[in-house]
Design an enzyme around this catalytic site. Structure first.
Site, mmCIF file in Angstrom:
data_model
loop_
_atom_site.group_PDB
_atom_site.id
_atom_site.type_symbol
_atom_site.label_atom_id
_atom_site.label_comp_id
_atom_site.label_asym_id
_atom_site.label_seq_id
_atom_site.Cartn_x
_atom_site.Cartn_y
_atom_site.Cartn_z
ATOM 1 N N ILE A 1 0.776 -1.114 0.079
ATOM 2 C CA ILE A 1 0.064 -0.160 0.108
ATOM 3 C C ILE A 1 0.978 1.209 -0.042
ATOM 4 O O ILE A 1 1.675 1.392 0.921
ATOM 5 C CB ILE A 1 -0.992 -0.067 1.296
ATOM 6 N N MET A 2 1.016 1.884 -1.176
ATOM 7 C CA MET A 2 1.980 2.879 -1.001
ATOM 8 C C MET A 2 1.320 4.461 -0.618
ATOM 9 O O MET A 2 0.863 5.211 -1.327
ATOM 10 C CB MET A 2 2.012 3.125 -2.844
ATOM 11 N N ASP A 3 1.691 4.302 0.676
ATOM 12 C CA ASP A 3 1.116 5.348 1.254
ATOM 13 C C ASP A 3 2.174 6.434 1.682
ATOM 14 O O ASP A 3 3.275 6.175 2.035
ATOM 15 C CB ASP A 3 0.415 5.103 2.600
ATOM 16 N N GLY A 4 1.915 7.794 1.816
ATOM 17 C CA GLY A 4 2.839 8.721 2.293
ATOM 18 C C GLY A 4 3.515 9.615 1.277
ATOM 19 O O GLY A 4 4.427 10.464 1.496
ATOM 20 N N THR B 270 2.971 1.263 4.016
ATOM 21 C CA THR B 270 4.009 2.473 4.474
ATOM 22 C C THR B 270 3.259 3.630 5.189
ATOM 23 O O THR B 270 2.118 3.731 5.226
ATOM 24 C CB THR B 270 4.767 3.036 3.207
#
Length: 280
Positions: free
Chosen positions: A43-46, A223
């Site tokens: 999960i490509m968070d940030g 992340t």
């Protein structure tokens, strides 16, 4: 454009053949003593928080949202290459949620422009390493240009088998489930079958999921320090090991991946026990 792609390919080579390759191979050799996950999802968070951190460092320059998404693309490429080296067979990345279309138009456009800008490089890398690419999501929500490129890349790489890369774009798990139900209903209605065969079964739903091309993930890495699934793989994550990483997505590195796999290996016996209990 050609010069930019060649420069990017040089960076790919540096990832795989840099001074740290010996250390990385030693680490991966140790990891392979234990079970290696078949499928890792990210999960490509940030990205936006990373962008805010960069702006003071780029005061007076042309740093923009496109730079942020390019950095996120590179993080995905590096994680894919690490997984390839390690022997992971499937990698899934949550690149863009349907809900993200509600963001500012210029922010959405910056991401779409970044995807178009990096498409040639993605194609060259996946062909080089024989990676099969699948785009999971409601592709009808994408621009015509991006949708055509996605369909072409899936067709070109369909025969590759070294690694399966699924990029979830214009995706939410709820939309995926609704899509699967709609497909099942259409399939059951158009056929001339008896009433018993009109019942929608579990196997029918799973066959019509966007993620039907991959097994369920064994690890989901989130992340940005968030503890949530963000409407991602809700159907497929019942037996997944969830791992929260404090690093923002563009900052994710080798040690984040190594620690996530070590944590998975530690809890693997528990997941196996639960799986056997369900089968009884």
């Amino acid at each position: 454009m050609e010069k930019q792609v060649m420069c990017s390919l040089t960076r790919v080579g540096n990832v795989l053949c840099g001074a740290s390759i010996f250390i990385r191979r030693c680490i991966f050799r140790v990891l392979r003593v234990g079970p290696i996950p078949n499928h890792i999802a990210f999960i490509m968070d940030g990205n936006r928080r990373w962008d805010k951190k960069q702006k003071p460092l780029h005061a007076g320059t042309t740093h923009d949202a496109g730079t942020t998404h390019d950095a996120g693309f590179w993080a995905l490429l590096v994680m894919m290459l690490y997984c390839y080296e390690l022997g992971v067979k499937y990698v899934t990345a949550y690149a863009f949620s349907i809900d993200n279309f509600k963001r500012k138009p210029e922010e959405v456009q910056a991401l779409m422009d970044s995807m178009l800008r990096n498409f040639d490089l993605l194609k060259m890398v996946v062909e080089l390493f024989a990676v099969r690419v699948h785009f999971g999501g409601n592709l009808g929500l994408l621009s015509d240009e991006l949708r055509v490129l996605a369909m072409e890349l899936m067709k070109v790489t369909a025969g590759y088998s070294n690694l399966g890369l699924t990029i979830c774009v214009a995706y939410t798990s709820r939309d995926e489930i609704v899509h699967a139900i709609e497909e099942c209903c259409e399939q059951k209605c158009v056929r001339e079958i008896d009433d018993n065969d009109r019942v929608i079964k579990l196997i029918d739903l799973e066959r019509n999921m966007y993620m039907a091309v991959t097994p369920d993930p064994e690890i989901i890495i989130q992340t940005g320090g968030e503890n949530r699934l963000s409407n991602f793989l809700l159907w497929q994550s019942g037996g997944s090991h969830l791992c929260t990483v404090l690093a923002l997505w563009p900052e994710i590195g080798l040690w984040n991946l190594v620690l996530a796999i070590l944590n998975f290996q530690k809890h693997k016996p528990y997941f196996e026990m639960k799986k056997k209990e369900k089968q009884v």
